[in-house]
Design a protein around this motif. Structure first.
Motif, short mmCIF file in Angstrom:
data_model
loop_
_atom_site.label_atom_id
_atom_site.label_comp_id
_atom_site.label_asym_id
_atom_site.label_seq_id
_atom_site.Cartn_x
_atom_site.Cartn_y
_atom_site.Cartn_z
N ALA A 63 15.21 4.02 50.25
CA ALA A 63 13.98 4.70 50.12
C ALA A 63 14.28 6.14 51.12
CB ALA A 63 12.93 3.88 50.70
N PRO A 64 13.79 7.20 50.77
CA PRO A 64 13.67 8.39 51.31
C PRO A 64 12.40 8.45 52.18
CG PRO A 64 13.10 8.93 49.33
CD PRO A 64 13.52 7.47 49.25
N PRO A 65 12.28 9.27 53.41
CA PRO A 65 10.97 9.74 53.72
C PRO A 65 9.77 9.99 52.69
CG PRO A 65 12.47 10.71 54.94
CD PRO A 65 13.24 10.28 53.87
N HIS A 66 8.53 9.03 52.75
CA HIS A 66 7.73 9.49 51.58
C HIS A 66 6.31 8.99 52.01
CE1 HIS A 66 8.79 4.88 51.88
NE2 HIS A 66 7.69 4.84 51.47
N TRP A 67 5.17 9.57 51.33
CA TRP A 67 3.93 9.00 51.52
C TRP A 67 3.82 7.75 50.70
CZ3 TRP A 67 0.18 10.52 54.55
CH2 TRP A 67 0.24 11.58 55.27
N MET A 68 2.91 6.87 50.78
CA MET A 68 2.77 5.71 50.12
C MET A 68 1.07 5.44 50.12
SD MET A 68 4.41 2.12 49.93
CE MET A 68 4.24 1.41 51.58
N GLY A 69 0.38 5.21 48.97
CA GLY A 69 -0.65 5.00 48.77
C GLY A 69 -0.96 3.66 48.62
N TYR A 70 -2.18 3.37 49.40
CA TYR A 70 -2.45 1.81 49.51
C TYR A 70 -3.71 1.60 48.40
CZ TYR A 70 1.07 0.61 52.91
OH TYR A 70 2.18 0.62 53.58
N PHE A 71 -3.73 0.64 47.47
CA PHE A 71 -5.12 0.36 46.69
C PHE A 71 -5.73 -1.02 47.36
CE2 PHE A 71 -2.40 2.89 43.85
CZ PHE A 71 -3.19 3.63 43.16
#
Length: 108
Positions: A63-71
């Protein structure tokens, strides 16, 4: 059925640079979360997301640096089943946390 975005999280290699960047661009502030080694993004409405160093386990998975959205969903396990049926992938199986149940999934 309830489904909505509920939290946005940035996993990065340089949290100090991220704080400076998003503070300058969006105006977000940060606040240390007392319960863990975690920082919350805050806006006028209160906490809107989180910031943390990309975990070693995630790096090991590529995994690279990233934004993750949570539902937020009514039933995490049933949602994970629907993801798989629709061709998605389970990256981290559902597990219990102090604040509920979660899983990490990816769309096809």
């Amino acid at each position: 059925m309830t489904t909505r975005f509920s939290w946005y999280e940035l996993m990065t290699l340089d949290t100090a640079a991220a704080k400076d960047f998003y503070g300058a661009v969006i105006g977000w502030q940060t606040q240390k979360w007392e319960a863990a080694d975690y920082t919350m993004w805050t806006a006028a409405i209160g906490p809107v997301g989180g910031l943390m160093t990309l975990p070693e386990q995630a790096k090991a998975m590529g995994a690279p640096p990233h934004w993750m959205g949570y539902f937020t969903v009514d039933d995490t396990d049933a949602t994970v089943e629907r993801v798989v049926e629709a061709g998605g992938k389970v990256m981290v199986p559902a597990f219990d946390m102090p604040y509920g149940r979660m899983a990490v999934i990816a769309d096809p």
